[in-house]
Design a protein around this motif. Structure first.
Motif, short mmCIF file in Angstrom:
data_model
loop_
_atom_site.label_atom_id
_atom_site.label_comp_id
_atom_site.label_asym_id
_atom_site.label_seq_id
_atom_site.Cartn_x
_atom_site.Cartn_y
_atom_site.Cartn_z
N ILE A 163 0.78 -1.12 -0.08
CA ILE A 163 0.06 -0.12 0.07
C ILE A 163 0.95 1.21 0.08
CG2 ILE A 163 -0.18 0.18 2.44
CD1 ILE A 163 -3.43 0.84 1.90
N TRP A 164 0.24 2.34 -0.40
CA TRP A 164 0.88 3.68 -0.41
C TRP A 164 2.17 3.23 -1.51
CZ3 TRP A 164 -2.89 5.52 1.96
CH2 TRP A 164 -3.19 5.14 3.26
N ALA A 362 2.04 15.21 4.35
CA ALA A 362 2.64 13.87 4.00
C ALA A 362 4.37 13.68 4.31
CB ALA A 362 2.22 13.27 2.57
C1 LIG Z 1 3.07 10.28 0.48
C2 LIG Z 1 3.63 9.13 0.74
C3 LIG Z 1 4.13 8.36 -0.25
C4 LIG Z 1 4.54 7.17 0.22
N1 LIG Z 1 5.08 6.27 -0.77
C5 LIG Z 1 5.44 4.86 -0.32
C6 LIG Z 1 5.89 3.98 -1.40
O1 LIG Z 1 6.31 4.45 -2.48
N2 LIG Z 1 6.26 2.87 -0.72
C7 LIG Z 1 5.87 2.31 0.25
O2 LIG Z 1 6.24 1.02 0.48
N3 LIG Z 1 5.34 3.11 1.19
C8 LIG Z 1 5.39 4.60 1.20
N4 LIG Z 1 4.72 5.37 1.81
C9 LIG Z 1 3.97 4.75 3.26
C10 LIG Z 1 4.95 5.06 4.37
O3 LIG Z 1 6.37 4.56 4.34
C11 LIG Z 1 4.13 4.82 5.59
O4 LIG Z 1 2.94 5.57 5.47
C12 LIG Z 1 4.87 5.26 6.97
O5 LIG Z 1 6.20 4.44 6.96
C13 LIG Z 1 3.88 5.06 8.28
O6 LIG Z 1 3.20 3.78 8.20
P1 LIG Z 1 1.72 3.85 8.42
O7 LIG Z 1 1.26 4.79 7.43
O8 LIG Z 1 1.24 2.39 8.42
O9 LIG Z 1 1.52 4.51 9.64
P2 LIG Z 1 1.76 3.52 10.99
O10 LIG Z 1 2.76 2.94 11.29
O11 LIG Z 1 0.56 2.76 11.42
O12 LIG Z 1 1.39 4.90 12.11
C14 LIG Z 1 0.31 5.51 12.59
C15 LIG Z 1 0.70 6.82 13.59
O13 LIG Z 1 1.44 5.75 14.76
C16 LIG Z 1 2.57 6.44 14.91
N5 LIG Z 1 3.55 5.35 15.62
C17 LIG Z 1 3.68 4.26 15.08
N6 LIG Z 1 4.64 3.32 15.68
C18 LIG Z 1 5.28 4.17 16.67
C19 LIG Z 1 6.07 4.13 17.50
N7 LIG Z 1 6.70 3.08 17.96
N8 LIG Z 1 6.41 5.18 18.53
C20 LIG Z 1 5.70 6.43 18.11
N9 LIG Z 1 4.59 6.75 17.53
C21 LIG Z 1 4.27 5.52 16.46
C22 LIG Z 1 3.19 6.99 13.57
O14 LIG Z 1 4.04 8.07 13.91
C23 LIG Z 1 1.85 7.49 13.30
O15 LIG Z 1 1.54 8.92 13.73
C24 LIG Z 1 4.09 6.47 1.75
C25 LIG Z 1 3.44 7.31 2.39
C26 LIG Z 1 3.19 8.64 2.21
C27 LIG Z 1 2.22 9.65 2.96
#
Ligand SMILES: Cc1cc2nc3c(=O)[nH]c(=O)nc-3n(C[C@H](O)[C@H](O)[C@H](O)COP(=O)(O)OP(=O)(O)OC[C@H]3O[C@@H](n4cnc5c(N)ncnc54)[C@H](O)[C@@H]3O)c2cc1C
Length: 387
Positions: A163-164, A362
């Motif tokens: 995803i993403w 983002a």
């Molecule tokens: C514009 C954009 C482009 C992207 N492109 C790609 C791509 O090309 N390929 C790809 O594979 N991914 C991509 N991503 C995904 C991105 O790597 C993830 O969104 C990111 O790693 C966060 O994971 P999550 O969205 O699952 O959030 P989660 O991990 O579910 O986090 C949710 C919230 O909980 C907090 N949190 C989680 N764990 C902890 C912790 N241990 N301590 C403190 N706080 C915590 C986070 O900071 C966040 O606020 C993209 C994301 C964006 C926004």
């Protein structure tokens, strides 16, 4: 030193004769960015000429070795190249996940055959790459990923969902993290490369708050991946993934604006904004912080080049750069007044300020969130317990 002086002159002359005037204008929108790839449509003849001229000289990847499509520049020469490009406002000839992310990982972990094959294609802008890391249940906790590659002798059969995945619908190939051993969390992941046109790969774009749709859900349904398309060792893909993330974070940190020529204060054109003493002070403070960030980035880059970089530096830079860029766009919006909220008119260039402002939200999520960056800094730089 005089060699570097001569080198600067050579670069300056070459740029003067080869960088088309249109390519010295600031990038206005996504269409101005040259991503390359099998299906890329150049926006103009100048964009095509600029990429091709640079690729022919190895200037799309100036510090990669000549054998892999680069210009073989030393760190000092590559810095001069960047400075001379910035001096005339030259656009990057080619923007690519291959250059920013996969290339450095291949240079470190790839076989000689892989380097010759893939790096050359990246340098010439022939293949556009996307990154298959995140999954619906595995973002910050990436190592929990579930996409599975079943061993079938000379190939794997991959099933799962990412995803993403930025630009998955436009990319030609993917670098992808795939579980190849379910019994070992960290040492059960492999780093695979495969063609997005392979049977069983499909993508579904996701719409963003900015109105754009730069990323996708990506599905793998019995995708065949030949064994020679692994980078690094079987089940040791996590090492490759982490190394690549360091480069991704450095790249994203540059949104902090190290190489932006104009100060934010001088870029604000609405006179009323500058009459507001509080806003004026915030703009000045921002410009000072942006200069400090540029100095920090240069220092870190120099340390990395001589092998003295701290492994957690990219996390620190990613945090600082992306938080700074969010602040930049907050100020652009404040200085622009209510007109900056305009979404579609020609005068607002299709709402570019508002859309850029929303896009910055983002920055502190992509490539690892700010909270996760701070956790790493707390643990690995400040040596604090329990992060
Ligand atoms: C514009 C954009 C482009 C992207 N492109 C790609 C791509 O090309 N390929 C790809 O594979 N991914 C991509 N991503 C995904 C991105 O790597 C993830 O969104 C990111 O790693 C966060 O994971 P999550 O969205 O699952 O959030 P989660 O991990 O579910 O986090 C949710 C919230 O909980 C907090 N949190 C989680 N764990 C902890 C912790 N241990 N301590 C403190 N706080 C915590 C986070 O900071 C966040 O606020 C993209 C994301 C964006 C926004």
């Amino acid at each position: 030193m005089s060699d570097l002086k001569n080198f600067r002159e050579e670069i300056r002359d070459w740029l003067e004769s080869n960088c088309p005037p249109e390519m010295r204008q600031p990038v206005k929108d996504e269409d101005d960015v040259c991503w390359g790839g099998r299906n890329f449509q150049f926006k103009s003849e100048a964009q095509k000429t600029w990429m091709e001229r640079c690729a022919a000289k190895g200037y799309t990847v100036p510090d990669w070795p000549n054998a892999y499509g680069g210009a073989g520049m030393s760190a000092a020469e590559a810095k001069i190249w960047r400075e001379e490009c910035a001096r005339i406002g030259a656009r990057p000839p080619l923007s690519s996940f291959g250059i920013w992310m996969l290339g450095p990982a291949l240079l470190k972990f790839g076989t000689e055959e892989q380097k010759i094959h893939y790096l050359g294609q990246i340098a010439r802008g022939e293949i556009r790459w996307c990154q298959g890391y995140s999954e619906p249940g595995s973002g910050s906790d990436l190592v929990s990923l579930q996409t599975f590659g079943e061993d079938k002798g000379d190939h794997w059969v991959v099933n799962g969902q990412k995803i993403w995945t930025s630009y998955a619908d436009k990319a030609d190939w993917i670098f992808c993290l795939v579980r190849t051993d379910k019994t070992n969390k960290y040492q059960g992941i492999s780093f695979l490369l495969f063609d997005m046109a392979s049977p069983g790969v499909s993508t579904k774009p996701i719409l963003l708050i900015s109105g754009n749709s730069p990323f996708c859900e990506t599905f793998f349904d019995n995708v065949t991946v030949p064994k020679e398309q692994i980078v690094g060792e079987l089940n040791r893909g996590w090492d490759v993934a982490k190394y690549l993330l360091g480069h991704e974070r450095e790249m994203i940190s540059s949104t902090g604006g190290g190489d932006r020529a104009a100060s934010l204060g001088s870029a604000v054109s609405r006179a009323a904004a500058l009459e507001d003493p509080v806003l004026r002070a915030e703009l000045a403070l921002f410009d000072v912080d942006a200069l400090a960030f540029t100095a920090m980035s240069e220092k870190f880059m120099d340390e990395v080049k001589v092998g003295k970089g701290h492994p957690a530096q990219p996390n620190m830079m990613k945090y600082a750069g992306t938080e700074l860029n969010k602040r930049r766009l907050e100020l652009v919006m404040a200085a622009g007044g209510s007109a900056a909220l305009e979404w579609e008119s020609e005068a607002s260039n299709g709402g570019s300020s508002a859309r850029n402002w929303l896009r910055t939200k983002a920055n502190s999520i992509e490539g690892g969130t700010s909270e996760v960056m701070l956790n790493v800094v707390a643990k690995r730089i400040l040596d604090l317990p329990g992060a």
